[in-house]
Design an enzyme around this catalytic site. Structure first.
Site, PDB file in Angstrom:
ATOM      1  N   LYS A   1       0.827  -1.209   0.000  1.00 51.47           N
ATOM      2  CA  LYS A   1       0.000   0.000   0.000  1.00 51.47           C
ATOM      3  C   LYS A   1       0.863   1.262   0.000  1.00 51.47           C
ATOM      4  O   LYS A   1       0.458   2.292  -0.533  1.00 51.47           O
ATOM      5  CB  LYS A   1      -0.955   0.007   1.200  1.00 51.47           C
ATOM      6  CG  LYS A   1      -2.059  -1.031   1.077  1.00 51.47           C
ATOM      7  CD  LYS A   1      -3.137  -0.830   2.122  1.00 51.47           C
ATOM      8  CE  LYS A   1      -4.231  -1.873   2.006  1.00 51.47           C
ATOM      9  NZ  LYS A   1      -5.229  -1.793   3.083  1.00 51.47           N
TER      10      LYS A   1
ATOM     11  N   LYS B   1     -10.771  -4.641  -3.861  1.00 49.76           N
ATOM     12  CA  LYS B   1     -11.625  -3.455  -3.986  1.00 49.76           C
ATOM     13  C   LYS B   1     -10.897  -2.336  -4.709  1.00 49.76           C
ATOM     14  O   LYS B   1     -11.512  -1.463  -5.302  1.00 49.76           O
ATOM     15  CB  LYS B   1     -11.958  -2.918  -2.584  1.00 49.76           C
ATOM     16  CG  LYS B   1     -12.952  -3.702  -1.787  1.00 49.76           C
ATOM     17  CD  LYS B   1     -13.056  -3.047  -0.403  1.00 49.76           C
ATOM     18  CE  LYS B   1     -13.791  -3.896   0.591  1.00 49.76           C
ATOM     19  NZ  LYS B   1     -13.501  -3.486   1.980  1.00 49.76           N
TER      20      LYS B   1
ATOM     21  N   LYS C   1      -4.894 -11.128  -6.635  1.00 44.82           N
ATOM     22  CA  LYS C   1      -6.032 -11.210  -5.732  1.00 44.82           C
ATOM     23  C   LYS C   1      -7.177 -10.308  -6.201  1.00 44.82           C
ATOM     24  O   LYS C   1      -6.911  -9.197  -6.668  1.00 44.82           O
ATOM     25  CB  LYS C   1      -5.521 -10.724  -4.364  1.00 44.82           C
ATOM     26  CG  LYS C   1      -6.378 -10.992  -3.195  1.00 44.82           C
ATOM     27  CD  LYS C   1      -5.713 -10.482  -1.923  1.00 44.82           C
ATOM     28  CE  LYS C   1      -5.835  -8.972  -1.806  1.00 44.82           C
ATOM     29  NZ  LYS C   1      -5.690  -8.440  -0.450  1.00 44.82           N
TER      30      LYS C   1
HETATM   31  P1  AMP Z   1     -10.775  -5.799   3.224  1.00 47.07           P
HETATM   32  O1  AMP Z   1     -11.529  -5.625   1.967  1.00 47.07           O
HETATM   33  O2  AMP Z   1      -9.306  -5.596   3.026  1.00 47.07           O
HETATM   34  O3  AMP Z   1     -11.334  -5.041   4.393  1.00 47.07           O
HETATM   35  O4  AMP Z   1     -10.923  -7.331   3.583  1.00 47.07           O
HETATM   36  C1  AMP Z   1     -12.001  -7.865   4.314  1.00 47.07           C
HETATM   37  C2  AMP Z   1     -11.891  -9.355   4.455  1.00 47.07           C
HETATM   38  O5  AMP Z   1     -11.999  -9.970   3.166  1.00 47.07           O
HETATM   39  C3  AMP Z   1     -10.570  -9.860   5.047  1.00 47.07           C
HETATM   40  O6  AMP Z   1     -10.833 -10.963   5.886  1.00 47.07           O
HETATM   41  C4  AMP Z   1      -9.779 -10.282   3.848  1.00 47.07           C
HETATM   42  O7  AMP Z   1      -8.853 -11.293   4.171  1.00 47.07           O
HETATM   43  C5  AMP Z   1     -10.881 -10.818   2.944  1.00 47.07           C
HETATM   44  N1  AMP Z   1     -10.517 -10.721   1.517  1.00 47.07           N
HETATM   45  C6  AMP Z   1     -10.237  -9.597   0.831  1.00 47.07           C
HETATM   46  N2  AMP Z   1      -9.950  -9.874  -0.464  1.00 47.07           N
HETATM   47  C7  AMP Z   1     -10.059 -11.229  -0.586  1.00 47.07           C
HETATM   48  C8  AMP Z   1      -9.895 -12.146  -1.674  1.00 47.07           C
HETATM   49  N3  AMP Z   1      -9.570 -11.736  -2.912  1.00 47.07           N
HETATM   50  N4  AMP Z   1     -10.089 -13.463  -1.433  1.00 47.07           N
HETATM   51  C9  AMP Z   1     -10.434 -13.905  -0.194  1.00 47.07           C
HETATM   52  N5  AMP Z   1     -10.601 -13.101   0.873  1.00 47.07           N
HETATM   53  C10 AMP Z   1     -10.415 -11.780   0.690  1.00 47.07           C
END
Ligand code: AMP
Ligand code: TRP
Length: 336
Positions: A113, A201, A198
């Site tokens: 990041k 968002k 991956k």
């Molecule tokens: P975040 O969007 O970074 O707040 O992530 C929220 C949750 O979603 C966390 O537990 C991440 O590990 C999970 N997560 C985010 N992106 C992925 C992905 N591409 N595959 C699986 N889990 C994800």
């Protein structure tokens, strides 16, 4: 017997995608009856990257409503906003003072990041994992269900807790050491436009992900356009076919079919036959979630009451832990 405790959270930055759902929320829902659960919307984390104040609250409500829409039950769980509980910020400061700087500089997510933020890397971005450690440790969580990308942050949380206990609470440890709960399938959902990256968002292309609130038409379009390869016959095994593995896994999880059933069904299919199946399964899986989401969002009074009672229940636990931490560190307590 008292139930073990679970805590997890998601940042209110943009729309949730099926990676967030399959890697995280789906597992919260699946196991919620076995635990006492705390699910927060980690809005304090959301300001570690440039953000728009106008949309922060809006996005936070959206995430809380999606928790409910995905099936979080208030009998087993409480849902709250991180910023409603001042103990998160306060514990972060206290933990900052036991966390070595180089532990934070080694975090993969920080390094990735920081490159994106260029010359304007803020201290909050570096400190992000300490705030996450505070989220978890305040609730004495036994398990933390997350996607694979959060594994390193969980290890850091354990290291911080261990170090605090060792330095200030040798006789009777203040913090419980939490464990990550990472599913075998869906822990790392890959981008639709590049099976080696991956789903995220922050990917500039919306075609790279399926959002939980995407319309049926849009889901169809995204799957139609998604990257595939030139081979016929679909298999989970081929290591050099990342898109194939990712899309089959998505199909398995969205359709609810077993791996063996999917293997039998898809081993001789071409992409042109497979894609409509995946689109249909995804649309059907997300439909009830979307219906429930709109229902919850149309009743803001209800949503606010959920968040208020979540806040009150969470604060009881958080404040107790914070008081123990402050006592261990030697802060004075005034009676009355
Ligand atoms: P975040 O969007 O970074 O707040 O992530 C929220 C949750 O979603 C966390 O537990 C991440 O590990 C999970 N997560 C985010 N992106 C992925 C992905 N591409 N595959 C699986 N889990 C994800
Ligand atoms: N860092 C997590 C992510 O990016 C979000 C998060 C913040 C979290 N605090 C947490 C996850 C506590 C689990 C527990 O996905």
């Amino acid at each position: 017997m008292t139930k073990k405790r679970v805590l997890s959270g998601i940042q209110p930055t943009g729309n949730l995608h099926i990676g967030n759902y399959l890697g995280s929320i789906r597992n919260w829902v699946e196991h919620q009856h076995n635990y006492e659960n705390y699910f927060c919307v980690v809005d304090l984390h959301a300001i570690t990257a440039p953000h728009d104040p106008q949309t922060l609250a809006e996005n936070s409500y959206t995430i809380a409503a999606l928790y409910l829409a995905c099936g979080i039950s208030l009998e087993d769980s409480c849902i709250f906003f991180q910023s409603h509980i001042p103990a998160h910020s306060e514990l972060t400061w206290l933990l900052n003072c036991v966390t070595p700087l180089n532990w934070l500089q080694d975090m993969i997510q920080f390094k990735e990041k920081a490159i994106k933020q260029g010359e304007n890397v803020n201290v909050g971005l570096l400190d992000y994992p300490v705030l996450m450690a505070a989220d978890i440790l305040l609730y004495q969580a036994d398990k933390v269900p997350v996607g694979e990308d959060q594994k390193q942050h969980l290890e850091l949380t354990r290291d911080i807790a261990g170090r605090f206990n060792h330095q200030y609470a040798k006789q009777s440890p203040v913090f419980k050491l939490p464990e990550a709960l990472i599913q075998a399938d869906g822990a790392r959902v890959m981008s639709l436009t590049d099976g080696t990256r991956k789903m995220s968002k922050s990917d500039p292309s919306d075609l790279s992900r399926i959002n939980l609130l995407d319309s049926a038409d849009l889901i169809q379009k995204k799957i139609k356009k998604c990257k595939t390869d030139l081979e016929r016959g679909l298999t989970f095994e081929a290591i050099d076919r990342p898109e194939c593995r990712n899309l089959l896994t998505l199909y398995m999880l969205m359709s609810g079919k077993s791996k063996q059933t999917v293997v039998n069904e898809c081993q001789d299919l071409g992409w042109g036959q497979f894609k409509p199946l995946l689109a249909e399964a995804t649309i059907e899986h997300l439909r009830p979630i979307q219906v429930k989401y709109h229902e919850v969002m149309s009743d803001k009074t209800y949503l606010e009451s959920v968040l208020r009672s979540g806040r009150d229940r969470a604060a009881l636990i958080a404040d107790r832990t914070l008081a123990e931490v402050k006592a261990a560190l030697g802060f004075s307590i005034l009676n009355g």
